[in-house]
Design a protein around this motif. Sequence first.
Motif, PDB file in Angstrom:
ATOM      1  N   ARG A   8      -0.817  13.006  -8.506  1.00  0.00           N
ATOM      2  CA  ARG A   8       0.232  12.302  -7.746  1.00  0.00           C
ATOM      3  C   ARG A   8       1.275  13.326  -7.333  1.00  0.00           C
ATOM      4  O   ARG A   8       2.086  13.730  -8.131  1.00  0.00           O
ATOM      5  CB  ARG A   8       0.830  11.185  -8.592  1.00  0.00           C
ATOM      6  N   TYR A  13      -2.101  12.563 -13.456  1.00  0.00           N
ATOM      7  CA  TYR A  13      -1.741  11.251 -13.992  1.00  0.00           C
ATOM      8  C   TYR A  13      -2.871  10.805 -14.897  1.00  0.00           C
ATOM      9  O   TYR A  13      -4.034  10.744 -14.489  1.00  0.00           O
ATOM     10  CB  TYR A  13      -1.579  10.272 -12.835  1.00  0.00           C
ATOM     11  N   THR A  35      -9.081   6.774 -12.500  1.00  0.00           N
ATOM     12  CA  THR A  35      -8.859   6.066 -11.235  1.00  0.00           C
ATOM     13  C   THR A  35      -7.479   5.415 -11.215  1.00  0.00           C
ATOM     14  O   THR A  35      -6.879   5.179 -12.257  1.00  0.00           O
ATOM     15  CB  THR A  35      -9.928   4.985 -11.016  1.00  0.00           C
ATOM     16  N   VAL A  36      -7.032   5.130 -10.023  1.00  0.00           N
ATOM     17  CA  VAL A  36      -5.778   4.383  -9.862  1.00  0.00           C
ATOM     18  C   VAL A  36      -6.045   3.181  -8.967  1.00  0.00           C
ATOM     19  O   VAL A  36      -7.118   3.066  -8.369  1.00  0.00           O
ATOM     20  CB  VAL A  36      -4.668   5.261  -9.232  1.00  0.00           C
ATOM     21  N   SER A  38      -4.336   0.428  -5.866  1.00  0.00           N
ATOM     22  CA  SER A  38      -3.611   0.576  -4.599  1.00  0.00           C
ATOM     23  C   SER A  38      -2.093   0.634  -4.794  1.00  0.00           C
ATOM     24  O   SER A  38      -1.385   1.239  -3.998  1.00  0.00           O
ATOM     25  CB  SER A  38      -3.969  -0.590  -3.683  1.00  0.00           C
ATOM     26  N   GLY A  39      -1.608  -0.002  -5.861  1.00  0.00           N
ATOM     27  CA  GLY A  39      -0.166  -0.047  -6.080  1.00  0.00           C
ATOM     28  C   GLY A  39       0.425   1.339  -6.248  1.00  0.00           C
ATOM     29  O   GLY A  39       1.516   1.640  -5.720  1.00  0.00           O
ATOM     30  N   ILE A  40      -0.271   2.186  -6.975  1.00  0.00           N
ATOM     31  CA  ILE A  40       0.223   3.549  -7.200  1.00  0.00           C
ATOM     32  C   ILE A  40       0.263   4.316  -5.885  1.00  0.00           C
ATOM     33  O   ILE A  40       1.212   5.041  -5.595  1.00  0.00           O
ATOM     34  CB  ILE A  40      -0.663   4.245  -8.264  1.00  0.00           C
ATOM     35  N   GLY A  42       0.678   3.044  -2.954  1.00  0.00           N
ATOM     36  CA  GLY A  42       1.802   2.496  -2.191  1.00  0.00           C
ATOM     37  C   GLY A  42       3.134   3.090  -2.645  1.00  0.00           C
ATOM     38  O   GLY A  42       3.976   3.470  -1.826  1.00  0.00           O
ATOM     39  N   ARG A  43       3.312   3.175  -3.936  1.00  0.00           N
ATOM     40  CA  ARG A  43       4.576   3.715  -4.458  1.00  0.00           C
ATOM     41  C   ARG A  43       4.726   5.190  -4.115  1.00  0.00           C
ATOM     42  O   ARG A  43       5.785   5.643  -3.720  1.00  0.00           O
ATOM     43  CB  ARG A  43       4.646   3.528  -5.974  1.00  0.00           C
ATOM     44  N   ARG A  46       5.814   6.243  -0.605  1.00  0.00           N
ATOM     45  CA  ARG A  46       7.241   6.126  -0.278  1.00  0.00           C
ATOM     46  C   ARG A  46       7.942   7.482  -0.387  1.00  0.00           C
ATOM     47  O   ARG A  46       9.043   7.655   0.118  1.00  0.00           O
ATOM     48  CB  ARG A  46       7.908   5.116  -1.214  1.00  0.00           C
ATOM     49  N   ASP A 220      -9.937  -0.567  -2.581  1.00  0.00           N
ATOM     50  CA  ASP A 220      -8.548  -0.918  -2.277  1.00  0.00           C
ATOM     51  C   ASP A 220      -7.669   0.324  -2.172  1.00  0.00           C
ATOM     52  O   ASP A 220      -6.658   0.308  -1.471  1.00  0.00           O
ATOM     53  CB  ASP A 220      -7.995  -1.915  -3.310  1.00  0.00           C
ATOM     54  N   ALA A 227      -3.375   2.093   4.999  1.00  0.00           N
ATOM     55  CA  ALA A 227      -2.272   1.202   5.388  1.00  0.00           C
ATOM     56  C   ALA A 227      -0.919   1.894   5.250  1.00  0.00           C
ATOM     57  O   ALA A 227       0.007   1.593   6.002  1.00  0.00           O
ATOM     58  CB  ALA A 227      -2.296  -0.062   4.522  1.00  0.00           C
ATOM     59  N   LYS A 228      -0.808   2.809   4.314  1.00  0.00           N
ATOM     60  CA  LYS A 228       0.514   3.372   3.997  1.00  0.00           C
ATOM     61  C   LYS A 228       0.785   4.733   4.617  1.00  0.00           C
ATOM     62  O   LYS A 228       1.879   5.256   4.473  1.00  0.00           O
ATOM     63  CB  LYS A 228       0.683   3.497   2.471  1.00  0.00           C
ATOM     64  N   GLN A 243     -14.759  -0.784  13.247  1.00  0.00           N
ATOM     65  CA  GLN A 243     -13.583  -1.430  12.642  1.00  0.00           C
ATOM     66  C   GLN A 243     -12.281  -0.773  13.063  1.00  0.00           C
ATOM     67  O   GLN A 243     -11.246  -1.414  13.142  1.00  0.00           O
ATOM     68  CB  GLN A 243     -13.670  -1.333  11.127  1.00  0.00           C
ATOM     69  N   ASN A 247      -7.584   2.143  17.087  1.00  0.00           N
ATOM     70  CA  ASN A 247      -6.421   2.208  16.195  1.00  0.00           C
ATOM     71  C   ASN A 247      -5.897   3.641  16.197  1.00  0.00           C
ATOM     72  O   ASN A 247      -6.538   4.546  15.667  1.00  0.00           O
ATOM     73  CB  ASN A 247      -6.839   1.792  14.778  1.00  0.00           C
TER      74      ASN A 247
ATOM     75  N   GLU B 217       1.837  -7.207  -6.906  1.00  0.00           N
ATOM     76  CA  GLU B 217       2.004  -5.823  -6.431  1.00  0.00           C
ATOM     77  C   GLU B 217       2.601  -5.816  -5.014  1.00  0.00           C
ATOM     78  O   GLU B 217       3.572  -5.108  -4.746  1.00  0.00           O
ATOM     79  CB  GLU B 217       0.609  -5.191  -6.421  1.00  0.00           C
ATOM     80  N   PHE B 252       0.655   0.223 -14.705  1.00  0.00           N
ATOM     81  CA  PHE B 252       1.350   0.422 -13.436  1.00  0.00           C
ATOM     82  C   PHE B 252       2.424  -0.645 -13.249  1.00  0.00           C
ATOM     83  O   PHE B 252       3.567  -0.361 -12.880  1.00  0.00           O
ATOM     84  CB  PHE B 252       0.344   0.383 -12.274  1.00  0.00           C
TER      85      PHE B 252
END
Lengths: 472, 377
Positions: A8, A13, A35-36, A38-40, A42-43, A46, A220, A227-228, A243, A247, B217, B252
Amino acid sequence: MITLSPLRWGKPYESLDSKEVVHFDTGEPIARVGTVGSGIVGRDMRKSHLAREALLQFSTDDLIARCKKAAQLFETSDLKVGDSLQSVDDFVHQQSASTGLPEHMCRSNMAKNSFVLSRMGEILDCLTRGLDLSILSRGYGEEGRGVIVSYQVQTPVLGAVLPNNSPGVHTLWLPAVALQIGLALKPGSQEPWTPYRMVSAFMAAGIPAEAFSLYPGDHDVGGAIMAKTSRSMIFGSAQTLAQHAGNPRVQAHGPGFSKILLGDDVVDDWEDYLDLMVESVLSNSGRSCINCSGIWASRHTREIGEAIAKRIGPVDVRPPADPDAQLAAFTVPAMATGTYAMVQQDLAESGVTDLTAEFGEKLIERDHCAYLRPMVVLADSPDRQVAAKEYMFPFVSVVECPQAEMLNRIGPTLVGTVLTRDSDFINAAGNSVDIDRLNIGPIPTNRLNWLQPHEGNLIDFLFRSRAYQVAT
Amino acid sequence: MSAVDNPMNEQVAQKATEARDQLNEHTLKTVHWHFSDDTGSPFWLEKKRELNFDPLTEIKSFDDLKKFPLFEDDWLRGGPIRRWVPQGHAGKPVYVFETGGTTGVPKSRMVIEDHWKDYELFSDTLPEKYFPKGANWLMLGPSGPRRLRLAVEHLAQHREGICFCIDLDPRWVVKLIKKGWMEHLEEYKKHCIDQAITILTAGHDVKCMFGTPKLIESLGEALEERGTSLAEVGITGIFSGGTEFTPQWTRFCVEELLGGPPEESGVYMTPTYGNTLMGLACSKPITAADGYKISYYAPQPRAATEVVSFDDYNQVVPFGATGRVKLYTLTDEFFVPGFMERDEGEREAPFDLYPWDGVSGVRPFHELAGATTVGVY
């Protein structure tokens, strides 16, 4: 067994979830990959601006020099990868063991990646058509014509959802670092080796660790990266390409449908090009998008197909460490059986002939993997379904088609080698929007000159040219 | 399981024995209810004729339930639904809840009050400090033909609160994933999250919520993008559920999304594991010290789970060993004598709070995993 932890922005991590990477032939675990979710991702995204800020502390010249150093480390040194010190041989064994690629192919893909990295200055010179790279750093500058030019960076990091089994394609994201753009990568589940070793080499070469994130995980995670991040690339099937069509945030790399076209003026001398055709079909076990999947000619197609079949039809399965091994394993056996079923459908169509039928069984099933032996298929017309197919093993269709119709019928072609001295045909090929990379004359489709602009120019993707005026 | 092979202290072993006695007694009562002509359901009374034993005389304990053939999930597909209604409950209003149904006929289960009872029992496990009585709730998850909305709403009402609901259709989510319409998936998720934020910021004094892991989340992320957080909008207690729960996600959630353990962040999150057949299993309290390990315990004796050998579904694996999750439902509304879940996990020992078998590491059964699409729910 090696343990690879998510990274990260340079910090390992220690994940509580992990997946095992197993040997394709024995099923033995060879790596544990943390593994991680999607939330990680996303954070972390930022804070992606910090990755670019860290790289902007270095000039592009400095980064290019460090890339050169990284190339050398990647290709020749022991490097700290995960919890282990990884030698070059370790890397080759591990990559071969999880992807099914013969070891000598792993070495040549390694050399390819290293080459691109070591020639980064020249590659960026080609990609930017000679632009002073400090203009990209600063966002604007004077190009030399008394006019300010400006390039607006579109993202602080490049996201990439990397493939499972094609180590050669990593060349496409490598230039981002020298362009002072960070990387957020989802390594392929079976091929974490190249991104991990490459990032390790970058860091060992003194490129700031804060520029790199590696996120092994499920689908994900790939979705979150795409997406981010404002710009990302993904590798996948034709369906994946569809797909993401249109884009602007996503550059999708899929099948190549690369082809060789023989002009009427040279087709009678087709034997002169036999080596070129065989190499284009067989190299890297036919796994690359730059492998030739179609050979088009107006006549002699049966002789051409039979001659290629005679050369590649007998190629059989050999152990991965055998320097003569030409075939990669399908590490997911169902992919081989599924592919073979599709080929059977192709062969069922009238006007389609398997020219490799006499060379024995094509589907070779093992306990944990499967192989498909090379196939050459003759199609008596571009109307046959097989004329537009590409598979992940040495497979080529030799298609009979009048020269006058060829360029209108070939469809999307990542690499097109056009064998002709007919200037009208050359001009027409140059104007064809279906051909991305055009080779005029006897150049195998798999031999890329990296000092040329190439598929999905990264500069166009990561920067936008715009007007910029400064009051005097 | 027998209390004899438990690596437990004496006090827990004693409690486990008592719980087993209670389970045996409850089993006997439940079997008699479902197989007696005046109280049983048409389905089980009909099935009784096919059995090569008489449940009324030969089922004397929980272990005797293994005499029944495995409960087939196809029995739940298609009607008539009334064949499941026990005669003993004739005339009462009946709900029907569905599970699955992405393709083909969904599995249906009739319910009278079980979903209320499950959640009243679960209510007793929630810490008052973080789930204060009288607080309002947000239910961010599937409604439609699923029991979840009504169950969470009842939980809120049972705790003297009012529940605000946001609907999410998991079948549409699965279709979006299968079609590869990821942009649509993102938009749909955003659509749900926007509604949740509207409720949370509209002065309704919502302190507690249910949400699936991915929606929690997304909600946390969306609030942060607006410069606020779950804690700042007033949330103190979250319960969440689903097989997507992993120690890694919990870590998390606690460390990064919520900002630390409850005593630091002010937000308590508890995982649960439930389904239409079983009701709601509770989690052993999760801690960082225990590697955020998640262990579920069925609401015994109303339901029981076993972790059984992949080779012999009547053989419970040793503590700590891996096996497939087998479920028993033993209420007066519904009887399931051994249903093979689509999950696998490790067998966990009884402990003080729940002195019966639990299951940890719940994940899709490896032989079925490839066919499972996990979405936002």
